[in-house]
Design a protein around this motif. Structure first.
Motif, short mmCIF file in Angstrom:
data_model
loop_
_atom_site.label_atom_id
_atom_site.label_comp_id
_atom_site.label_asym_id
_atom_site.label_seq_id
_atom_site.Cartn_x
_atom_site.Cartn_y
_atom_site.Cartn_z
N ASP A 78 1.42 19.42 14.71
CA ASP A 78 1.67 18.01 15.00
C ASP A 78 2.45 17.56 12.68
O ASP A 78 1.71 18.00 12.12
CB ASP A 78 0.00 17.60 14.50
CG ASP A 78 -0.22 17.74 16.26
OD1 ASP A 78 0.19 17.96 17.29
OD2 ASP A 78 -1.38 17.54 16.22
N THR A 79 2.95 16.46 13.12
CA THR A 79 3.30 15.51 12.14
C THR A 79 3.82 14.56 12.54
O THR A 79 4.29 14.38 14.12
CB THR A 79 4.58 16.87 11.26
OG1 THR A 79 6.16 16.43 12.83
CG2 THR A 79 4.31 18.03 11.10
N ALA B 147 -3.14 11.15 16.76
CA ALA B 147 -2.25 10.13 17.42
C ALA B 147 -3.75 9.13 16.09
O ALA B 147 -3.29 8.32 15.66
CB ALA B 147 -2.24 8.55 18.28
N ARG B 148 -4.94 9.22 16.41
CA ARG B 148 -5.95 8.26 15.83
C ARG B 148 -6.02 8.38 14.55
O ARG B 148 -5.80 8.13 13.51
CB ARG B 148 -7.11 9.08 16.46
CG ARG B 148 -7.46 8.26 17.88
CD ARG B 148 -8.90 8.32 17.74
NE ARG B 148 -9.37 7.97 19.08
CZ ARG B 148 -10.29 7.61 19.79
NH1 ARG B 148 -11.68 7.62 18.73
NH2 ARG B 148 -10.69 8.44 21.01
N VAL B 149 -5.66 10.26 14.17
CA VAL B 149 -5.52 10.51 12.52
C VAL B 149 -4.68 10.22 12.35
O VAL B 149 -4.43 9.95 11.11
CB VAL B 149 -5.62 12.46 12.67
CG1 VAL B 149 -5.61 12.75 11.44
CG2 VAL B 149 -7.16 12.52 12.97
N LEU C 126 1.11 -1.35 0.39
CA LEU C 126 -0.27 0.04 -0.03
C LEU C 126 1.18 1.24 0.18
O LEU C 126 2.13 1.32 0.61
CB LEU C 126 -1.36 0.17 1.63
CG LEU C 126 -1.56 0.95 1.82
CD1 LEU C 126 -2.91 1.60 0.70
CD2 LEU C 126 -2.45 1.58 2.73
N ARG C 127 0.81 2.33 -1.09
CA ARG C 127 1.97 3.27 -0.99
C ARG C 127 0.95 4.68 -0.25
O ARG C 127 -0.57 4.29 0.04
CB ARG C 127 1.08 4.14 -2.34
CG ARG C 127 2.42 4.85 -2.40
CD ARG C 127 1.24 5.41 -4.00
NE ARG C 127 1.98 5.17 -4.88
CZ ARG C 127 3.58 4.81 -5.86
NH1 ARG C 127 4.19 4.69 -5.57
NH2 ARG C 127 3.08 3.77 -7.09
N VAL C 128 1.84 4.66 0.82
CA VAL C 128 1.63 5.73 1.98
C VAL C 128 2.33 6.86 1.95
O VAL C 128 3.21 7.60 1.78
CB VAL C 128 1.54 5.30 3.29
CG1 VAL C 128 1.55 6.43 4.80
CG2 VAL C 128 1.06 3.98 3.52
N SER C 129 1.80 7.90 2.06
CA SER C 129 2.41 9.23 1.68
C SER C 129 2.34 10.69 3.26
O SER C 129 1.64 10.08 4.19
CB SER C 129 1.47 10.14 1.09
OG SER C 129 1.33 11.60 1.14
N GLU C 130 3.82 10.57 3.35
CA GLU C 130 3.83 11.37 5.26
C GLU C 130 3.15 13.02 5.05
O GLU C 130 2.76 13.04 5.65
CB GLU C 130 5.13 11.68 5.07
CG GLU C 130 5.84 12.22 6.01
CD GLU C 130 7.57 11.64 6.48
OE1 GLU C 130 7.75 12.43 5.49
OE2 GLU C 130 7.46 12.03 7.86
N GLU C 131 3.72 13.85 3.66
CA GLU C 131 2.75 14.56 3.44
C GLU C 131 1.05 14.89 3.58
O GLU C 131 0.63 15.80 4.16
CB GLU C 131 2.77 15.39 1.65
CG GLU C 131 4.40 15.37 1.45
CD GLU C 131 5.06 14.06 1.41
OE1 GLU C 131 4.61 13.41 0.91
OE2 GLU C 131 6.26 14.28 1.50
N GLN C 132 0.04 13.15 2.65
CA GLN C 132 -0.97 12.90 3.06
C GLN C 132 -1.28 13.03 4.39
O GLN C 132 -2.11 13.60 5.50
CB GLN C 132 -1.52 12.31 2.31
CG GLN C 132 -2.92 11.71 2.53
CD GLN C 132 -3.80 13.06 2.02
OE1 GLN C 132 -3.03 13.37 0.73
NE2 GLN C 132 -4.68 13.95 1.73
N ILE C 133 -0.79 12.36 5.75
CA ILE C 133 -0.84 12.35 6.47
C ILE C 133 -0.99 13.92 7.52
O ILE C 133 -1.55 13.54 8.14
CB ILE C 133 -0.18 11.62 7.56
CG1 ILE C 133 -0.27 9.96 6.93
CG2 ILE C 133 0.37 11.23 9.24
CD1 ILE C 133 0.84 8.94 7.25
N ASN C 134 0.38 14.14 6.85
CA ASN C 134 0.59 15.86 7.91
C ASN C 134 -0.70 16.23 7.51
O ASN C 134 -1.08 17.17 8.02
CB ASN C 134 1.40 15.75 7.47
CG ASN C 134 2.92 15.47 8.08
OD1 ASN C 134 3.25 14.80 8.96
ND2 ASN C 134 4.30 15.76 7.48
#
Ligand code: EPS
Length: 390
Positions: free
Chosen positions: A54-55, A136-138, A25-33
């Protein structure tokens, strides 16, 4: 797929672990941030949000931007920790000037947590009961969100009311299918209606002036689901029960409705249930979406429409009455620095909760090892449904 979190509001950092993650699964750090920033925003937030930026820092389970199939671990730092190092130290003796919290706030977990755990300091409770934990949930929800996005499923949310300032909608369920994410994100209260946004901001200004707090209602909408995800055979299989529990797990959420929700209880069956029709191109579909995308505990394939109510924040600058736990005399409740309204944030957190339930349900239905096989299974299922309706 499920998550765990650990960490206190003023501890060094929050930790999240997501398990049951498929490989590839492709995951993007930018998207989480970006999602973390959406949770932090919203008119009516308090001084703490000026401190935190938050980052996420991923500490396991992802390599070169793709999941390995192992648990994904991540942390979100509390910048406020540097102001609390002494008072929240994991080891050593408490500082001599430590002020215990002994005036529990009505509406918060303070009093019952103290009674339950046999402590003399509400801080031991409020540090974890604090909605800070939802950062943390987000962060964790980056995993199910990307998973659903790869399968064409989009999760969004918007605010409908804050206090008595509400967005007017003639047909809320039909409208839910069409709001544009940009109109929502551009509003300081996550409301796609600019007039209602202004009214909500005025309501928050008034609450600040009155040194009070406000709750409200919001909606989570999920588009792009295939029909038949979830289950009818046991109470636990039903997505209605899982989604209800997930949204109610967010601090201060007091009610959840699906589709027409409580309205349905006032209407006869002929006005509630969505007639089944057959579209030559799309297969089985419905005359309406009063069910809000769920029937018999399973997705119908129409947008999932969940409405939730949040009570006002419990920390008041004009405190309510309480009992001092040391003297057992009447006192004023603690007044910590606090948000006045966090309904827009709660909507983003609800997106996260809903994403976890749906990703888990998809994995149960379509397999769970790797994205290639899961996507092939979804394609084959869609193909079978098309054939079945001919
Ligand atoms: C909260 C109290 C406030 C909020 C906090 C939730 O924190 P503090 O006591 O540090 O001012 O800002 O929410 C967050 C920190 C957050 O990131 O959402 C509470 O008591 O629940």
């Amino acid at each position: 797929m499920r998550y765990f979190t650990a960490g206190e509001s003023h501890g060094p950092e929050l930790t999240a672990i997501v398990e049951g993650v498929p490989a590839g699964l492709r995951v993007s750090e930018e998207q989480i941030n970006a999602d973390l920033a959406r949770r932090q925003s919203g008119y009516g937030r308090g001084g703490r949000q000026k401190i935190e930026r938050d980052t996420v820092r991923v500490t396991g389970g992802i390599r070169f931007g793709r999941t390995l199939g192992s648990p994904v671990s991540m942390v979100v730092r509390n910048r406020d920790w540097e102001n609390w190092e002494q008072r929240m130290a994991p080891f050593g003796e408490p500082p001599a000037d430590l002020m215990r919290e002994v005036t529990p706030r009505p509406g918060h977990a303070d009093l019952l947590g103290v009674l339950k755990t046999d402590t003399d300091d509400c801080r031991n409770i409020l540090e974890r009961a604090s909605a800070r934990e939802t950062a943390a949930r987000v962060a964790a929800s980056g995993i199910p969100r990307e998973f659903l996005a790869e399968l064409g499923v989009e999760v969004l949310s918007y605010v409908i009311s804050i206090g008595d300032a509400a967005m007017k909608e003639d047909d809320p369920i039909a409208a839910a299918a069409f709001y544009k994410p940009l109109d929502i994100e551009l509003s300081e209260v996550r409301c796609p209606d600019s007039g209602a946004t202004r009214a909500m901001k005025r309501a928050i200004d008034k609450a600040i002036e009155d040194r009070d707090s406000l709750g409200g209602t919001f909606r989570v909408v999920v588009r792009g689901l295939v029909p038949g995800v979830g289950g009818y055979a046991t109470g636990r299989d039903r997505l209605t029960s899982q989604l209800g529990a997930a949204v109610l797990s967010i601090p201060a959420i007091k009610g959840v409705e699906f589709g027409l929700g409580f309205q349905a209880a006032k209407l006869p069956g002929s006005k509630v249930h969505d007639e089944i029709t057959l579209d030559p191109k799309r297969g089985f579909t419905r005359g309406g979406n009063n069910a809000g995308g769920l029937e018999g505990g399973m997705t119908t394939g129409l947008p999932l429409v969940i409405t939730a109510a949040m009570k006002p924040i419990a920390t008041l600058m004009r405190p309510l009455g309480t009992i001092d736990l040391d003297t057992l005399e009447p006192a004023e409740a603690s007044k910590e620095r606090s948000d006045v309204c966090a309904v827009p944030a709660a909507a983003v957190i609800a997106e996260a909760e809903v994403a976890f339930v749906l990703a888990d349900a998809y994995l149960r239905k379509f397999g769970c090892d790797n994205m290639t096989d899961i996507k092939a299974a979804v394609r084959a299922y869609k193909q079978r449904l098309r054939t079945a309706s001919r």
